[in-house]
Design an enzyme around this catalytic site. Structure first.
Site, PDB file in Angstrom:
ATOM      1  N   ASP A  21       0.853  -1.191   0.000  1.00  0.00           N
ATOM      2  CA  ASP A  21       0.000   0.000   0.000  1.00  0.00           C
ATOM      3  C   ASP A  21       0.887   1.237   0.000  1.00  0.00           C
ATOM      4  O   ASP A  21       2.099   1.161   0.191  1.00  0.00           O
ATOM      5  CB  ASP A  21      -0.953   0.018   1.198  1.00  0.00           C
ATOM      6  CG  ASP A  21      -0.234  -0.177   2.528  1.00  0.00           C
ATOM      7  OD1 ASP A  21       0.858   0.411   2.700  1.00  0.00           O
ATOM      8  OD2 ASP A  21      -0.743  -0.925   3.378  1.00  0.00           O
ATOM      9  N   LYS A  29      -4.268   0.132  -3.037  1.00  0.00           N
ATOM     10  CA  LYS A  29      -5.521  -0.517  -2.655  1.00  0.00           C
ATOM     11  C   LYS A  29      -6.476   0.497  -2.042  1.00  0.00           C
ATOM     12  O   LYS A  29      -6.062   1.468  -1.407  1.00  0.00           O
ATOM     13  CB  LYS A  29      -5.253  -1.649  -1.667  1.00  0.00           C
ATOM     14  CG  LYS A  29      -4.680  -1.226  -0.331  1.00  0.00           C
ATOM     15  CD  LYS A  29      -4.378  -2.432   0.545  1.00  0.00           C
ATOM     16  CE  LYS A  29      -3.777  -1.986   1.870  1.00  0.00           C
ATOM     17  NZ  LYS A  29      -3.377  -3.132   2.708  1.00  0.00           N
ATOM     18  N   THR A  86      -4.854 -11.332   8.921  1.00  0.00           N
ATOM     19  CA  THR A  86      -5.669 -12.399   8.334  1.00  0.00           C
ATOM     20  C   THR A  86      -5.149 -12.833   6.978  1.00  0.00           C
ATOM     21  O   THR A  86      -5.635 -13.822   6.416  1.00  0.00           O
ATOM     22  CB  THR A  86      -7.135 -11.950   8.192  1.00  0.00           C
ATOM     23  OG1 THR A  86      -7.183 -10.799   7.332  1.00  0.00           O
ATOM     24  CG2 THR A  86      -7.723 -11.604   9.549  1.00  0.00           C
ATOM     25  N   THR A  94      -5.477  -9.394   2.349  1.00  0.00           N
ATOM     26  CA  THR A  94      -4.905  -8.402   1.446  1.00  0.00           C
ATOM     27  C   THR A  94      -3.608  -8.909   0.824  1.00  0.00           C
ATOM     28  O   THR A  94      -3.357  -8.716  -0.367  1.00  0.00           O
ATOM     29  CB  THR A  94      -4.640  -7.090   2.211  1.00  0.00           C
ATOM     30  OG1 THR A  94      -5.858  -6.611   2.771  1.00  0.00           O
ATOM     31  CG2 THR A  94      -4.063  -6.032   1.289  1.00  0.00           C
TER      32      THR A  94
END
Length: 358
Positions: free
Chosen positions: A201, A224, A255, A258
């Site tokens: 990012d 993003k 998690t 992404t």
């Protein structure tokens, strides 16, 4: 009449009548339950450096039936330079309370100085008010740490560098990029011209640029856009990654949603391989399964958070040791020498000799 100087172990005791001399103390390590293997590895590495045995202070950390944390230190720590090794990872609240209560126990036992070694600083993602009526939890945690009697903090890759300013005590923020650079140069020996470092990012560009500079590689960015936290609406790649071995660099993988989407996107844009180097492998929920099924050839994390058995069993996840880095930093703090010298890859290279394999 001068009566001379007697030495008792590592402490110089000066008798009355002699000129005042400095007291020499060995650093003492103590750990909670968050990442005991890392604490033991740091102690072993410090033993190698010092040429004498450096062990963990004998203590117990227990839970009462109502889950209150209780700490008892079995050794005398009066006048000692204490280092508490305790990441505030999952379960974050329990591990944070362990850190605070250990500090209180040491302070009430007359420790000379207490340094918190926090390889992973929990609550770091709550470093600002993202919307109305939300807390700045990282600042609250900083206040709690200072109030508990901790006089210095040593950590690794803070999510936001400005968190150092939340503390009214010295904070040494180490970087994983020198370790990553050593590993990349080992893993991709002879193929350095094909490497492209990728920031997942725009906010992580500085971190990715740091690694790109160390290994002399170009930089690309995945742009993003999020509809809401944890969900990515749209992603595009800025830069030409066609025919490149892409290395995604970030500080936290939670998690892995992404990260895996970014890997898929880079392959669609023509990358030949995708690897990821992440400082802190939080890896919660479905993360390990996602990574195991991902197009990523490898995910490299550090042991700032103790890896679970599932992480260890996943073939495309590798764990790099941080013990040489933290051991040297602790010794530098104890000696009163520079910690910033550890920002250089060349400084760390001897400590990682034989630990990184192609």
């Amino acid at each position: 009449m001068l009566s001379g100087v007697q030495r008792h172990e590592s402490v110089i005791v000066v008798k009355a009548g002699t000129p005042e001399m400095p007291t020499i103390l060995e650093p003492k390590l103590i750990t909670g339950t968050a990442n005991r293997p890392l604490a033991q590895a740091i102690a072993r590495r410090m033993s190698m450096h010092r040429g004498i045995h450096v062990g963990l202070v004998d203590a117990r950390v227990e839970r009462f039936n109502d889950q209150e944390v209780f700490v008892e230190v079995y050794e005398n720590v009066r006048g000692e330079d204490m280092f508490i090794i305790q990441p505030t990872s999952n379960p974050a609240n329990d591990n944070l309370m362990e850190l605070l209560i250990m500090s209180d126990a040491l302070r009430r036992s007359s420790a000379k100085r207490i340094t918190a070694v926090i390889p992973y600083f929990g609550y770091a993602r709550q470093d600002r008010r993202s919307k109305a009526r939300t807390p700045i939890s990282a600042k609250l945690v900083a206040n709690m740490i200072v109030e508990a009697g901790i006089e210095r903090v040593l950590t690794l890759d803070l999510h936001a560098a400005q968190i150092q300013g939340f503390f009214d005590i010295p904070v040494d923020n180490l970087y994983a990029s020198p370790i990553f650079a050593l590993d990349v140069l080992t893993q991709f020996e002879g193929a350095s011209d094909d490497i492209m470092v990728v920031s997942p990012d725009v906010g992580g560009v500085a971190r990715a640029r740091e690694l790109a500079k160390r290994i002399n590689a170009p930089l690309s960015i995945v742009d993003k856009r999020r509809e809401k936290p944890g969900e990515v609406a749209d992603m595009t790649v800025i830069g030409n990654v066609e025919g490149k071995k892409c290395i995604i660099v970030d500080d936290i993988c939670d998690t892995a949603g992404t990260l895996c989407k970014a890997a898929d996107l880079l392959m669609e844009y023509g990358a030949t391989e995708v690897h990821a180097y992440i400082s802190h492998g939080v890896l919660s929920g479905p993360a390990v399964d996602r990574i195991g099924q991902s197009v990523m050839k490898s995910l490299v994390i550090t042991d700032s958070i103790e890896p679970t058995e599932a992480v260890k069993a996943t073939p495309n996840i590798r764990v790099l040791p941080t013990a040489p880095l933290f051991a040297q930093a602790i010794l530098n703090i104890w000696n009163g020498t520079s910690v910033s010298s550890l920002f250089e890859t060349e400084t760390l290279e001897p400590g990682y000799e034989g630990l990184l394999k192609a």
